[in-house]
Scaffold this active site. Structure first.
Site, PDB file in Angstrom:
ATOM      1  N   SER A  29       7.988   2.646   4.097  1.00 52.13           N
ATOM      2  CA  SER A  29       9.450   2.636   3.984  1.00 52.13           C
ATOM      3  C   SER A  29       9.907   2.525   2.530  1.00 52.13           C
ATOM      4  O   SER A  29      11.101   2.521   2.260  1.00 52.13           O
ATOM      5  CB  SER A  29      10.022   1.461   4.783  1.00 52.13           C
ATOM      6  OG  SER A  29       9.581   0.242   4.199  1.00 52.13           O
ATOM      7  N   GLY A  30       8.970   2.442   1.594  1.00 50.21           N
ATOM      8  CA  GLY A  30       9.330   2.147   0.210  1.00 50.21           C
ATOM      9  C   GLY A  30       9.767   3.353  -0.604  1.00 50.21           C
ATOM     10  O   GLY A  30       9.737   4.496  -0.144  1.00 50.21           O
ATOM     11  N   CYS A 175       4.962   3.581 -14.229  1.00 52.63           N
ATOM     12  CA  CYS A 175       5.772   4.403 -15.128  1.00 52.63           C
ATOM     13  C   CYS A 175       5.693   3.941 -16.579  1.00 52.63           C
ATOM     14  O   CYS A 175       5.453   4.747 -17.486  1.00 52.63           O
ATOM     15  CB  CYS A 175       7.205   4.414 -14.639  1.00 52.63           C
ATOM     16  SG  CYS A 175       7.827   2.805 -14.104  1.00 52.63           S
ATOM     17  N   ASN A 336       9.679   8.343 -13.353  1.00 53.85           N
ATOM     18  CA  ASN A 336       8.929   7.162 -12.879  1.00 53.85           C
ATOM     19  C   ASN A 336       8.437   7.327 -11.448  1.00 53.85           C
ATOM     20  O   ASN A 336       7.419   6.762 -11.065  1.00 53.85           O
ATOM     21  CB  ASN A 336       9.807   5.908 -12.976  1.00 53.85           C
ATOM     22  CG  ASN A 336      11.096   6.025 -12.193  1.00 53.85           C
ATOM     23  OD1 ASN A 336      11.919   6.886 -12.485  1.00 53.85           O
ATOM     24  ND2 ASN A 336      11.284   5.179 -11.196  1.00 53.85           N
TER      25      ASN A 336
HETATM   26  N1  NAP Z   1       9.394   2.394  -8.177  1.00 52.77           N
HETATM   27  C1  NAP Z   1       8.691   2.863  -9.202  1.00 52.77           C
HETATM   28  O1  NAP Z   1       9.203   3.593 -10.058  1.00 52.77           O
HETATM   29  C2  NAP Z   1       7.232   2.507  -9.345  1.00 52.77           C
HETATM   30  C3  NAP Z   1       6.467   3.270 -10.246  1.00 52.77           C
HETATM   31  C4  NAP Z   1       5.101   3.011 -10.361  1.00 52.77           C
HETATM   32  C5  NAP Z   1       4.526   1.977  -9.624  1.00 52.77           C
HETATM   33  N2  NAP Z   1       5.296   1.233  -8.783  1.00 52.77           N
HETATM   34  C6  NAP Z   1       4.621   0.208  -7.994  1.00 52.77           C
HETATM   35  O2  NAP Z   1       4.354   0.778  -6.711  1.00 52.77           O
HETATM   36  C7  NAP Z   1       4.477  -0.208  -5.681  1.00 52.77           C
HETATM   37  C8  NAP Z   1       5.542   0.246  -4.687  1.00 52.77           C
HETATM   38  O3  NAP Z   1       6.767   0.375  -5.406  1.00 52.77           O
HETATM   39  P1  NAP Z   1       8.117   0.809  -4.706  1.00 52.77           P
HETATM   40  O4  NAP Z   1       9.086   1.020  -5.794  1.00 52.77           O
HETATM   41  O5  NAP Z   1       7.865   1.886  -3.726  1.00 52.77           O
HETATM   42  O6  NAP Z   1       8.475  -0.543  -3.946  1.00 52.77           O
HETATM   43  P2  NAP Z   1       9.421  -0.737  -2.657  1.00 52.77           P
HETATM   44  O7  NAP Z   1      10.425   0.334  -2.598  1.00 52.77           O
HETATM   45  O8  NAP Z   1       9.864  -2.148  -2.703  1.00 52.77           O
HETATM   46  O9  NAP Z   1       8.429  -0.531  -1.436  1.00 52.77           O
HETATM   47  C9  NAP Z   1       7.440  -1.443  -1.119  1.00 52.77           C
HETATM   48  C10 NAP Z   1       7.042  -1.255   0.323  1.00 52.77           C
HETATM   49  O10 NAP Z   1       6.094  -2.262   0.679  1.00 52.77           O
HETATM   50  C11 NAP Z   1       6.494  -2.866   1.904  1.00 52.77           C
HETATM   51  N3  NAP Z   1       6.057  -4.260   1.891  1.00 52.77           N
HETATM   52  C12 NAP Z   1       6.535  -5.269   1.155  1.00 52.77           C
HETATM   53  N4  NAP Z   1       5.810  -6.380   1.363  1.00 52.77           N
HETATM   54  C13 NAP Z   1       4.871  -6.054   2.256  1.00 52.77           C
HETATM   55  C14 NAP Z   1       3.842  -6.780   2.895  1.00 52.77           C
HETATM   56  N5  NAP Z   1       3.633  -8.069   2.618  1.00 52.77           N
HETATM   57  N6  NAP Z   1       3.055  -6.127   3.773  1.00 52.77           N
HETATM   58  C15 NAP Z   1       3.264  -4.854   4.065  1.00 52.77           C
HETATM   59  N7  NAP Z   1       4.251  -4.099   3.499  1.00 52.77           N
HETATM   60  C16 NAP Z   1       5.024  -4.712   2.599  1.00 52.77           C
HETATM   61  C17 NAP Z   1       7.974  -2.746   1.959  1.00 52.77           C
HETATM   62  O11 NAP Z   1       8.318  -2.779   3.303  1.00 52.77           O
HETATM   63  P3  NAP Z   1       9.677  -3.367   3.848  1.00 52.77           P
HETATM   64  O12 NAP Z   1      10.629  -2.236   3.687  1.00 52.77           O
HETATM   65  O13 NAP Z   1       9.355  -3.667   5.263  1.00 52.77           O
HETATM   66  O14 NAP Z   1      10.009  -4.586   3.057  1.00 52.77           O
HETATM   67  C18 NAP Z   1       8.182  -1.373   1.307  1.00 52.77           C
HETATM   68  O15 NAP Z   1       8.005  -0.355   2.249  1.00 52.77           O
HETATM   69  C19 NAP Z   1       4.831  -1.502  -6.403  1.00 52.77           C
HETATM   70  O16 NAP Z   1       3.666  -2.238  -6.619  1.00 52.77           O
HETATM   71  C20 NAP Z   1       5.426  -1.035  -7.723  1.00 52.77           C
HETATM   72  O17 NAP Z   1       5.271  -1.973  -8.757  1.00 52.77           O
HETATM   73  C21 NAP Z   1       6.634   1.493  -8.611  1.00 52.77           C
END
Ligand code: NAP
Length: 369
Positions: A29-30, A175, A336
């Site tokens: 869902s993220g 990123c 990113n």
């Molecule tokens: N956004 C960026 O630009 C970016 C770039 C590079 C790397 N990252 C890294 O990539 C990862 C994901 O980033 P994102 O931006 O996609 O984050 P996000 O939108 O917050 O998505 C995280 C996902 O993980 C789920 N989740 C949270 N806690 C959990 C748990 N304990 N067990 C199972 N599922 C869980 C959430 O589900 P719910 O919806 O149910 O809470 C959500 O679907 C992070 O580590 C981030 O630092 C992000």
């Protein structure tokens, strides 16, 4: 609303889909998961096999931008689905930092030898630092699985391609870390930079860098028309640049300041790097062009400086160089969510699976987003 997947649009593509490698996505869902799923629709060698999400019962509930749906499932159901696969299979962890080690430990326990055969990409920072001491100094706690760190390749293909291709698992840099390294390493590795003076790096990120959980600082009235710096005492992702320097026995005083900008997607980095000797911009440019010759996703501009529109939506990083006196300036942009996130994960997965590295990855930007 359910629509047919483009992969199921013809008999030929159906056959391709059935022979495609199954992928289980955790954190479906993220924010990055949504981008990964969008890219996956155009990948000729991968198919979504299980989508683990805690919210909703189907992908379209949280990812309505997708053209095809799939019922989401629990971790246990994904494990069962993976256990039934034969041949190559993959998993992508798109979870908040700190969650991947428990998931990986669980998969190893439940899937046994099959877990070891899986090709896994982690999008979080849990497995990016090889040295447990460096991890502890960056994250202020001991790594929960220090013995695991050596088995994860560092997923920056432009500098670790062979390592990724010969591994089962890769930790894709995010990123900021990707921008810092692509901008700095060619000059650093060529011995152009002076490590006795500070390397000043400023990068502005869009709001999607914070993921999909609403926060005060991502609230539209606060974010739009606004700009601010954070982590002035040092950002934990600069440790990945320190690690890449250490791999060549280099050390440098890295001064990285992160800023939050009023746009949704993109990273804009400006690096002011002290030169160790007098050098012309043409010489620097030829070093960068040689470093990135043949790289499908890094371009070195001859004129001007890259803006965000040039790269947003693409898996490309675009950079420009200038030399004034003792300072090399590098300006670099990337998306990113793509080169700094889901695209990098897919690039790593292609390498882990022996696919052409460019499969499923857009080189052109959206132009207008
Ligand atoms: N956004 C960026 O630009 C970016 C770039 C590079 C790397 N990252 C890294 O990539 C990862 C994901 O980033 P994102 O931006 O996609 O984050 P996000 O939108 O917050 O998505 C995280 C996902 O993980 C789920 N989740 C949270 N806690 C959990 C748990 N304990 N067990 C199972 N599922 C869980 C959430 O589900 P719910 O919806 O149910 O809470 C959500 O679907 C992070 O580590 C981030 O630092 C992000």
């Amino acid at each position: 609303v359910k629509a047919a997947s483009p992969r199921r649009a013809s008999a030929g593509s159906a056959a391709a889909a059935s022979s495609a490698v199954p992928v289980a996505l955790f954190g479906a869902s993220g924010m990055l998961a949504g981008e990964f799923l969008r890219l996956l629709e155009l990948h000729p060698g991968l198919r979504l096999h299980a989508a683990v999400a805690r919210r909703g019962s189907s992908l379209l509930e949280t990812q309505p931008q997708l053209s095809s749906d799939l019922a989401t499932c629990s971790i246990e159901q994904a494990e069962q689905a993976l256990a039934k696969t034969e041949g190559p299979a993959a998993a992508v962890f798109a979870l908040p930092h700190g969650e991947s080690p428990a998931l990986w430990a669980r998969l190893r326990e439940r899937l046994g030898a099959r877990a070891d055969e899986l090709r896994v990409v982690d999008l979080a920072a849990d497995y990016r630092l090889r040295d447990p001491a460096l991890y502890e100094s960056a994250y202020a706690h001991a790594h929960p699985q220090p013995a695991e760190l050596a088995s994860w390749a560092y997923g920056l293909p432009e500098f670790r391609r062979e390592e990724i291709a010969s591994s089962r698992r890769a930790a894709a840099p995010g990123c900021f870390a990707t921008a810092l390294q692509l901008a700095t390493l060619p000059a650093a590795y060529a011995g152009l930079l002076d490590a006795s003076r500070p390397w000043i790096l400023h990068a502005i990120t869009g709001s999607s860098g914070s993921g999909n959980t609403p926060k005060d600082t991502t609230h539209h009235p606060f974010r739009h028309d606004n700009l601010w710096a954070y982590a002035l005492e040092g950002h934990r992702h600069e440790a990945e640049l320190a690690q890449a320097l250490a791999w060549r026995d280099l050390r440098a005083p890295i001064h990285f300041v992160a800023l939050s900008g009023p746009f949704a997607r993109g990273i804009h980095l400006t690096a002011a790097l002290p030169l160790a000797r007098a050098v012309s911009v043409d010489e620097v440019r030829s070093i960068y062009r040689a470093q990135y010759a043949g790289e499908p996703f890094v371009e070195v501009l001859l004129d001007g400086a890259p803006d965000l529109r040039r790269v947003v939506g693409s898996n490309r990083a675009s950079l420009a160089l200038s030399v004034r006196g003792e300072v090399l300036t590098v300006v670099l942009t990337l998306d990113n969510l793509v080169k700094g996130g889901a695209g990098q994960a897919l690039q790593c997965l292609n390498l882990l699976l022996g696919f052409p590295e460019t499969w499923g990855l857009p080189r052109s930007g959206l132009g207008v987003s």
